[in-house]
Design a protein around this motif. Structure first.
Motif, PDB file in Angstrom:
ATOM      1  N   ALA A   1       7.003   7.860  13.577  1.00 56.02           N
ATOM      2  CA  ALA A   1       6.235   6.893  12.793  1.00 56.02           C
ATOM      3  C   ALA A   1       4.802   7.376  12.581  1.00 56.02           C
ATOM      4  N   GLN A   2       4.216   7.982  13.598  1.00 56.06           N
ATOM      5  CA  GLN A   2       2.853   8.503  13.472  1.00 56.06           C
ATOM      6  C   GLN A   2       2.790   9.642  12.458  1.00 56.06           C
ATOM      7  N   LYS A   3       3.838  10.467  12.433  1.00 57.67           N
ATOM      8  CA  LYS A   3       3.874  11.568  11.461  1.00 57.67           C
ATOM      9  C   LYS A   3       4.019  11.035  10.033  1.00 57.67           C
ATOM     10  N   VAL A   4       4.866  10.011   9.863  1.00 61.44           N
ATOM     11  CA  VAL A   4       5.023   9.394   8.548  1.00 61.44           C
ATOM     12  C   VAL A   4       3.703   8.772   8.099  1.00 61.44           C
ATOM     13  N   ASP A   5       3.039   8.102   9.019  1.00 62.81           N
ATOM     14  CA  ASP A   5       1.751   7.482   8.710  1.00 62.81           C
ATOM     15  C   ASP A   5       0.732   8.543   8.302  1.00 62.81           C
ATOM     16  N   ALA A   6       0.740   9.662   8.999  1.00 59.21           N
ATOM     17  CA  ALA A   6      -0.187  10.748   8.665  1.00 59.21           C
ATOM     18  C   ALA A   6       0.109  11.305   7.274  1.00 59.21           C
ATOM     19  N   CYS A   7       1.393  11.434   6.942  1.00 60.35           N
ATOM     20  CA  CYS A   7       1.767  11.919   5.600  1.00 60.35           C
ATOM     21  C   CYS A   7       1.273  10.973   4.514  1.00 60.35           C
TER      22      CYS A   7
ATOM     23  N   LYS B   1       0.807  -1.218   0.000  1.00 60.99           N
ATOM     24  CA  LYS B   1       0.000   0.000   0.000  1.00 60.99           C
ATOM     25  C   LYS B   1       0.845   1.276   0.000  1.00 60.99           C
ATOM     26  N   ASN B   2       1.970   1.249   0.705  1.00 64.23           N
ATOM     27  CA  ASN B   2       2.801   2.448   0.806  1.00 64.23           C
ATOM     28  C   ASN B   2       4.279   2.070   0.721  1.00 64.23           C
ATOM     29  N   VAL B   3       5.015   2.791  -0.111  1.00 66.49           N
ATOM     30  CA  VAL B   3       6.459   2.584  -0.229  1.00 66.49           C
ATOM     31  C   VAL B   3       7.161   3.844   0.258  1.00 66.49           C
ATOM     32  N   VAL B   4       8.005   3.694   1.271  1.00 65.26           N
ATOM     33  CA  VAL B   4       8.720   4.821   1.862  1.00 65.26           C
ATOM     34  C   VAL B   4      10.218   4.546   1.790  1.00 65.26           C
ATOM     35  N   ALA B   5      10.964   5.429   1.147  1.00 67.62           N
ATOM     36  CA  ALA B   5      12.416   5.279   1.064  1.00 67.62           C
ATOM     37  C   ALA B   5      13.077   6.157   2.116  1.00 67.62           C
ATOM     38  N   VAL B   6      14.064   5.593   2.806  1.00 66.76           N
ATOM     39  CA  VAL B   6      14.816   6.335   3.828  1.00 66.76           C
ATOM     40  C   VAL B   6      16.169   6.683   3.225  1.00 66.76           C
ATOM     41  N   MET B   7      16.469   7.972   3.165  1.00 65.73           N
ATOM     42  CA  MET B   7      17.599   8.470   2.394  1.00 65.73           C
ATOM     43  C   MET B   7      18.402   9.473   3.213  1.00 65.73           C
ATOM     44  N   SER B   8      19.698   9.513   2.996  1.00 62.14           N
ATOM     45  CA  SER B   8      20.508  10.525   3.678  1.00 62.14           C
ATOM     46  C   SER B   8      21.492  11.203   2.746  1.00 62.14           C
ATOM     47  N   GLY B   9      22.026  10.445   1.788  1.00 64.11           N
ATOM     48  CA  GLY B   9      23.123  10.976   1.002  1.00 64.11           C
ATOM     49  C   GLY B   9      24.436  10.810   1.747  1.00 64.11           C
TER      50      GLY B   9
ATOM     51  N   VAL C   1       7.813   4.985  -5.371  1.00 60.59           N
ATOM     52  CA  VAL C   1       8.025   5.470  -4.003  1.00 60.59           C
ATOM     53  C   VAL C   1       6.997   6.551  -3.683  1.00 60.59           C
ATOM     54  N   ASP C   2       6.271   6.356  -2.596  1.00 59.51           N
ATOM     55  CA  ASP C   2       5.261   7.339  -2.202  1.00 59.51           C
ATOM     56  C   ASP C   2       5.880   8.548  -1.518  1.00 59.51           C
ATOM     57  N   GLY C   3       6.895   8.301  -0.694  1.00 58.89           N
ATOM     58  CA  GLY C   3       7.492   9.412   0.031  1.00 58.89           C
ATOM     59  C   GLY C   3       8.879   9.078   0.539  1.00 58.89           C
ATOM     60  N   LEU C   4       9.664  10.118   0.812  1.00 53.31           N
ATOM     61  CA  LEU C   4      11.023   9.968   1.315  1.00 53.31           C
ATOM     62  C   LEU C   4      11.114  10.479   2.746  1.00 53.31           C
ATOM     63  N   VAL C   5      11.871   9.762   3.561  1.00 52.22           N
ATOM     64  CA  VAL C   5      12.270  10.247   4.882  1.00 52.22           C
ATOM     65  C   VAL C   5      13.762  10.537   4.806  1.00 52.22           C
ATOM     66  N   ILE C   6      14.140  11.767   5.075  1.00 51.12           N
ATOM     67  CA  ILE C   6      15.529  12.197   5.013  1.00 51.12           C
ATOM     68  C   ILE C   6      16.142  12.134   6.408  1.00 51.12           C
TER      69      ILE C   6
ATOM     70  N   MET D   1      14.695  16.525  -8.225  1.00 51.85           N
ATOM     71  CA  MET D   1      14.760  16.395  -9.683  1.00 51.85           C
ATOM     72  C   MET D   1      13.857  15.285 -10.192  1.00 51.85           C
ATOM     73  N   TYR D   2      13.630  14.263  -9.347  1.00 45.82           N
ATOM     74  CA  TYR D   2      12.746  13.148  -9.711  1.00 45.82           C
ATOM     75  C   TYR D   2      11.329  13.353  -9.184  1.00 45.82           C
ATOM     76  N   LYS D   3      11.051  14.586  -8.764  1.00 52.06           N
ATOM     77  CA  LYS D   3       9.706  14.966  -8.300  1.00 52.06           C
ATOM     78  C   LYS D   3       9.228  14.084  -7.150  1.00 52.06           C
ATOM     79  N   ALA D   4      10.156  13.755  -6.257  1.00 48.13           N
ATOM     80  CA  ALA D   4       9.813  12.931  -5.099  1.00 48.13           C
ATOM     81  C   ALA D   4       9.006  13.729  -4.088  1.00 48.13           C
ATOM     82  N   THR D   5       8.195  13.021  -3.339  1.00 54.28           N
ATOM     83  CA  THR D   5       7.450  13.610  -2.227  1.00 54.28           C
ATOM     84  C   THR D   5       8.240  13.384  -0.946  1.00 54.28           C
ATOM     85  N   PHE D   6       8.396  14.430  -0.145  1.00 54.06           N
ATOM     86  CA  PHE D   6       9.151  14.320   1.099  1.00 54.06           C
ATOM     87  C   PHE D   6       8.183  14.220   2.280  1.00 54.06           C
ATOM     88  N   TYR D   7       8.268  13.110   3.009  1.00 51.52           N
ATOM     89  CA  TYR D   7       7.471  12.989   4.227  1.00 51.52           C
ATOM     90  C   TYR D   7       8.105  13.758   5.370  1.00 51.52           C
ATOM     91  N   GLY D   8       9.415  13.992   5.279  1.00 50.64           N
ATOM     92  CA  GLY D   8      10.026  14.832   6.298  1.00 50.64           C
ATOM     93  C   GLY D   8      11.475  14.480   6.571  1.00 50.64           C
TER      94      GLY D   8
END
Length: 283
Positions: free
Chosen positions: A267-273, A34-42, A167-172, A193-200
């Motif tokens: 986690a609750q904030k990510v779920d809300a996003c 249902k939801n794909v969330v990528a965790v990213m830092s660089g 990917v639905d959203g990114l967590v940085i 650049m890839y028009k990603a959505t940021f969950y936060g």
């Protein structure tokens, strides 16, 4: 499982009859994510895998079905953190993930190696192809959340994930160090650049509490995560301390025993996003 059109760069102008859209694999037909969330830092070393793991644990405790796709092929740590000993197995129609003690489904290259210490000496295209196969060839089953633990940098794997996985959203994830924030800004710009959505944005290692006097010590400098999030126009999810207990439990493969109200709030904030987004089209 979402429609393959959702990851296509021309989906907004497509008539729906594009011959280049691949058919679902047998594994994908048996999966509903249902939801794909990528965790990213660089930036490496900011605790991204720890954040991924505890986000998965917190979502699972809220009653969700959760999986982790470990996309850090050359430096995987998720199996160690969860204390997984079993190997991923091949079924007739795809690869079966390994379940953690609490039922989190996990796929990682380290679950396919004979020895967890064996190095993976592969070039980028081979690594990227494996990550894609973790999406197309793994029987994930029913999942509310699939978390993708991305490797550091803005190279082959993050590009492949953002191009080929819906990917639905990114967590940085960042830390208070100015160097970390500089590198993280690169990752944010790349994802934009890839028009990603940021969950936060999560600021990890923001401080440590003295076990004797409970004094807060900011060993990496004054936290600037909230300011950094505002400057990049993405939500601020909160800050996390350095906790020796989390380190000890992760080293022991017992991360699911760790309790943290701070992680639960994130986690609750990510779920809300994720709930704010329109439901994805089902295949």
């Amino acid at each position: 499982m979402s429609s393959p059109c959702s990851s296509c760069s021309t989906a907004s102008t497509c008539s729906g009859s594009c011959s280049s859209v691949p058919e679902l694999t047998e594994a994908q037909k048996l999966s509903n994510i249902k939801n794909v969330v990528a965790v990213m830092s660089g930036k490496g070393g900011v605790g991204k895998s720890s954040v991924t793991s505890m986000l998965a644990v917190s979502l699972m405790r809220q009653g969700y079905k959760v999986g982790i796709l470990d996309a850090d092929i050359t430096g995987p740590s998720i199996p160690k953190i969860f204390g997984l000993k079993d190997k991923a197995s091949a079924a007739e129609k795809g690869i079966m993930p390994v379940k953690s003690m609490s039922g989190i489904k996990i796929v990682s290259l380290n679950l396919m190696l004979e020895n967890e210490d064996d190095p993976v000496i592969w070039r980028g295209p081979v690594i990227s192809q494996l990550v894609k196969q973790f999406w197309t060839d793994v029987i994930w089953g029913e999942l509310d959340y699939l978390l993708i633990d991305l490797p550091p940098g803005t190279g082959d794997v993050p590009i492949s994930v953002l191009q080929s996985i819906p990917v639905d959203g990114l967590v940085i994830v960042t830390s208070p160090q100015q160097l970390a924030n500089m590198v993280v800004r690169k990752a944010i710009k790349m994802a934009t650049m890839y028009k990603a959505t940021f969950y936060g944005l999560v600021e990890n290692m923001a401080y440590i509490e003295c076990p004797d006097c409970n004094k807060r010590i900011e060993i990496f400098g004054k936290p600037a995560g909230e300011k950094e999030a505002a400057a990049n126009e993405i939500p601020y999810l909160g800050q996390l301390p350095i906790d020796p207990r989390l380190t000890a439990l992760s080293d022991a493969g017992q991360v699911e025993e760790y309790q943290s109200a701070l992680f639960d709030v994130i986690a609750q904030k990510v779920d809300a996003c994720s709930k704010e987004k329109s439901p994805k089209e089902t295949a």
